[in-house]
Design an enzyme around this catalytic site. Structure first.
Site, short mmCIF file in Angstrom:
data_model
loop_
_atom_site.label_atom_id
_atom_site.label_comp_id
_atom_site.label_asym_id
_atom_site.label_seq_id
_atom_site.Cartn_x
_atom_site.Cartn_y
_atom_site.Cartn_z
NE ARG A 148 91.73 59.89 15.76
CZ ARG A 148 91.08 60.87 14.98
NH1 ARG A 148 90.35 61.63 15.60
NH2 ARG A 148 91.63 61.32 13.73
CG ASP A 177 88.15 65.53 15.59
OD1 ASP A 177 87.82 64.48 15.61
OD2 ASP A 177 87.64 66.54 14.70
NE ARG A 233 86.08 56.71 10.19
CZ ARG A 233 86.43 58.02 10.01
NH1 ARG A 233 87.30 58.52 9.21
NH2 ARG A 233 85.91 59.04 10.89
#
Length: 438
Positions: free
Chosen positions: A356, A325, A128
């Site tokens: 995602r 989120d 990341r």
């Protein structure tokens, strides 16, 4: 299909009940970190007992902070060291899968003069982006090295004398902002963070409650200014339920026929309630009850009921940091709205625990969803008729729980591989799902 930790979810039925979701993950991290640099004791109640905050606790213990063994659903007390009294650890600080742990500790440790620190994480975390933190800290005088020119962990930090300065962040990120503010506590003079849009402000609220000299200026609170030289004082912290965990039940109750769920004592910080804005746009039926404020954080209970014919929605621009989120579960919701929904400006999701956008598009298509993946988002055609499927969380906690809710709308029984990923933020998710299924 990976046979480890497969969960089977049967479609049909409704969800009914009252529950408390686990403590807010963001506030749990910050209660440990800010309590550790305060003088005196900080008493913490409602802490999220899950992998990520426990990684923060473990790292802080290695830095010399007196944190007792944390037990589920039990309050505990931290004895702080003060702002500049961490010891040099004898071993590497392992942040696990927690980006919050790594990024906030980078800010905290950069100004610990004369001491050396190495931070690492699991395979996912070590891929990341950390340059968004290491670069501004370097501007303040931080000495930070890592893979790929300091942009990937493992990260090496040599504590150094920092100087306050004005830093504009390229993305609205609470983690980046928090790292700079924590470094500012140990920097000479004043440190100012200018964001392109407002991000969640738990760090600012908690620092102010602990006595920091911090001010928020400018349109929408985008300019945060902190002065060094003020000692922090330990506080009593009651952590509310995490709205990002509550979001799974808020959407589930809205899209699963004949459902009604009441979620007690949820944090309603305005930098986190973008999900409510989208639910309003969809035409969801919810009510907020028992509103109060604890330690600067607004809380309340949320009663949500099923609604047929939900309207499509569009998520873009400044609202993204307020619901970043919640995008995985909103992607599920979009599949059952009456029209085309769009999520854009969400490129940040490609560098979360997983990509995602890609993972949600791939997995929801297995149920029969009509989704187009774009560079910065998703276009989702609603009114889907889901069939059972074998899907995979790809080790992402929010994907795991989103797929569980999606499975409730599928005809037949679906299997979710690596479902245990949910424990990162919501260890009791599967137990709570069983309690709610009617």
């Amino acid at each position: 299909m990976n046979t480890n930790h497969i969960r089977t979810v049967k479609g049909g039925g409704s969800l009914q009940g009252i529950l408390n979701v686990p403590g807010d993950k963001s506030i749990s991290h910050r209660s440990l970190i800010i309590g550790s640099i305060a003088e005196g004791e900080t008493n913490i109640k409602g802490f999220l007992y899950s992998d990520d905050p426990l990684s923060t606790a473990d790292c802080l213990r290695k830095l010399g902070v007196n944190i007792p063994e944390i037990k589920k659903n039990q309050p505990f007390t931290i004895k702080g060291l003060g702002i500049d009294d961490f010891k040099e650890p004898e071993e590497i600080l392992d942040c696990g899968n927690s980006g919050t742990t790594m990024r906030l500790l980078m800010g905290l440790l950069a100004g610990q003069e004369g001491r050396n620190f190495i931070l690492t994480g699991d395979k996912s975390l070590n891929e990341r982006p950390m340059g968004r933190v290491s670069k501004p800290l370097s501007l303040m005088g931080g000495i930070i090295h890592g893979r790929k020119n300091g942009t990937k962990a493992p990260i090496s930090i040599t504590g150094n004398k920092l100087k306050g300065c004005v830093i504009g962040t390229p993305v609205a990120s609470a983690q980046v902002k928090s790292a700079i503010l924590l470094a500012g506590l140990n920097a000479s003079g004043t440190t100012s963070v200018i964001e392109p849009a407002s991000s969640r402000d738990h760090t600012e609220r908690m620092l102010k409650a602990f006595g920091a000299d911090i001010n928020i200026r400018g349109e929408l609170g985008r300019n945060i200014v902190i002065k060094s030289g003020t000692n922090l004082t330990g506080q009593n912290i009651l952590i509310p339920g995490d709205i990002s965990s509550a979001a799974f039940w808020m959407i589930a109750a809205s899209i699963v026929p004949e459902s009604e769920i009441i979620i007690k004592n949820v944090g309603l910080n305005p930098t986190r309630t973008g999900i409510l804005n989208v639910m309003n746009e969809m035409g969801c039926n919810y009510e907020i009850l028992d509103k109060s404020t604890i330690a600067g954080e607004p809380i309340g209970s949320i009663n949500i009921k099923y609604v047929s014919n939900l309207k499509p929605f569009k998520v873009e621009g400044d609202i993204l940091p307020k619901l970043i989120d919640e995008i995985p579960i909103l992607a599920v919701a979009a599949c059952f709205c009456s029209g085309v929904s769009e999520i854009k400006d969400a490129k940040e999701l490609r560098v979360k625990e997983t990509d995602r956008l890609k993972v949600m598009a791939t997995q929801l298509k297995k149920f029969g969803a009509n989704i187009l993946e774009k560079e910065d988002g998703l276009i989702i055609n609603g009114e889907s008729k889901f069939h059972s499927a074998e899907v995979d969380s790809e080790t992402d906690h929010r994907v795991s729980m989103s797929l569980a809710i999606a499975s409730l709308l599928a005809k037949g029984s679906s299997k979710i591989a690596r479902a245990e990923a949910s424990r990162v933020s919501y260890p009791t998710f599967w137990d709570d799902l069983e309690k709610l299924i009617n």
